[in-house]
Design an enzyme around this catalytic site. Sequence first.
Site, mmCIF file in Angstrom:
data_model
loop_
_atom_site.group_PDB
_atom_site.id
_atom_site.type_symbol
_atom_site.label_atom_id
_atom_site.label_comp_id
_atom_site.label_asym_id
_atom_site.label_seq_id
_atom_site.Cartn_x
_atom_site.Cartn_y
_atom_site.Cartn_z
ATOM 1 N N LEU A 1 0.821 -1.224 0.000
ATOM 2 C CA LEU A 1 0.000 0.000 0.000
ATOM 3 C C LEU A 1 0.849 1.266 0.000
ATOM 4 C CD1 LEU A 1 -2.918 -1.031 2.394
ATOM 5 C CD2 LEU A 1 -3.018 -0.702 -0.081
ATOM 6 N N HIS B 1 10.157 -13.929 1.603
ATOM 7 C CA HIS B 1 10.548 -13.570 0.235
ATOM 8 C C HIS B 1 11.868 -14.290 0.013
ATOM 9 C CE1 HIS B 1 11.749 -10.281 -2.818
ATOM 10 N NE2 HIS B 1 12.897 -10.845 -2.520
ATOM 11 N N HIS C 1 5.381 -15.660 -3.430
ATOM 12 C CA HIS C 1 5.643 -15.555 -4.878
ATOM 13 C C HIS C 1 6.669 -16.547 -5.453
ATOM 14 C CE1 HIS C 1 8.890 -13.078 -3.265
ATOM 15 N NE2 HIS C 1 8.158 -11.995 -3.126
ATOM 16 N N ASP D 1 0.889 -9.667 -5.037
ATOM 17 C CA ASP D 1 2.126 -8.883 -4.881
ATOM 18 C C ASP D 1 1.946 -7.518 -5.557
ATOM 19 O OD1 ASP D 1 4.635 -7.981 -4.245
ATOM 20 O OD2 ASP D 1 5.733 -9.475 -5.428
ATOM 21 N N PHE E 1 11.515 -2.941 -9.348
ATOM 22 C CA PHE E 1 10.872 -4.244 -9.520
ATOM 23 C C PHE E 1 9.402 -4.154 -9.111
ATOM 24 C CE2 PHE E 1 15.360 -5.162 -8.836
ATOM 25 C CZ PHE E 1 15.623 -6.164 -9.763
HETATM 26 ZN ZN LIG Z 1 8.674 -10.143 -2.269
#
Ligand SMILES: [Zn+2]
Length: 428
Positions: free
Chosen positions: A64, A179, A232, A305, A323
């Site tokens: 956000l 991650h 992810h 994501d 990214f």
């Molecule tokens: Zn990530």
Amino acid sequence: MREIVLQGGTVVDPSQKLHGVYDVLIGEGKVTAVARRIPAEDRMILDVSGLTVVPGLIDVHTHLREPGYEEKETVPTGGRAAAAGGYTAIAAMPNTRPVTDSAAKIRQLKQLAAGTPVRVWPVGAATKGSLGEEAAEIAAMAESGACAVTDDGRGIQSAGMARQVLQLCAQSDLPLLEHCEDESIAGCGQLHGGRLAQKLKLPAIPVSSETVMLARDILLAGETQARLHLMHLSAAASVEILRLAKERGLPVTAEVTPHHLLLTENDVENLAALAKMKPPLRSAADRAALQSALAEGVIDIIATDHAPHTETEKNSSFADAPFGVVGLETAFPVLYTCLVEAGILTIDQLVDRMSCRPAAVFRLPGGTLKPGSPADVAVFDLRSRYKIDKTRFYSKGKNTPFHGLTVRGRPVLTLVGGRIVMRNGKVY
Ligand SMILES: [Zn+2]
């Protein structure tokens, strides 16, 4: 408040193995009945015949950007984007400025989110400042309402620190969202190490940067018995390790994004920085493995994501662009069109991975239309085609790889706690 009847829609609710034409009755913020025919009486009737009614989507991976990066997104704009996309709840990542790494900052985020149309579940940082050096106050953040912890944007580089965080997570019964990226392998890599990396003369992000940390954390989760959620996934090799971990009954879950399910490294050629994300888009074989793992349930969840950036940032050269891509307003239609219509996933599986499973894994309300549950509902139009148009996004981030794509599955109605927050594309 008047009771609402969603009349004559096709209800798809995998939590109850329901798939058929039903009316849904909503009163006092809750689903009160799902039945073949609910009398109108003096209720507000919303005719949803020909449309598809599902438990509201839940995104467990949303950036956000507020506080600190309000030029990219704010809590209100991200919340409106979620409602527009059929989401009724989102988990807010802590990599803001400052990082959400204390109970006080979790409370501040809850205050920021108070007027937002969808439910916002704060995620705290795993380590102070997400620097990976000292564990954050995980127990206090759990008490203040954090639903998970993560250093997302980065992985926890030190195995010892990851182990300590997992121990604290086990004590507070929170999941660690990892991650998976070992920076000693990934370095300053820009994209998958295939033909295109060579052609563009850019450094690669090897698959092992993901698998090494993923395997490490699975071992640590087994030892600490903490809940580990792998974010992810991008590679077939990651799926194989995850599969083994699940066969051994380890407390591990995983997510995959719409872009990793639908695109490959070859799309970088046309999309340039709009296909630049971490982890990178990989080969067609990797994509196929992610799709089948999702269908099998080895991968539990689809998470967006959602990573908004300004157009100026994304318009710079591939090497300089940040990214990430946005996803909240496109996830359901692109997945419905490219996976369900293509016969790779059933609509029931899609709803399960976007709503029921996220609720179950993150232990959040929603993800079901069982009587007594919160009236968090989304309605989609699976019949008519439309073109994705980024200029109509509620999100400040227009960095989508799917602009101009013709899809079906437009979100047409979103209710949160029985309140209409989006109708025919207009967010309230
Ligand atoms: Zn990530």
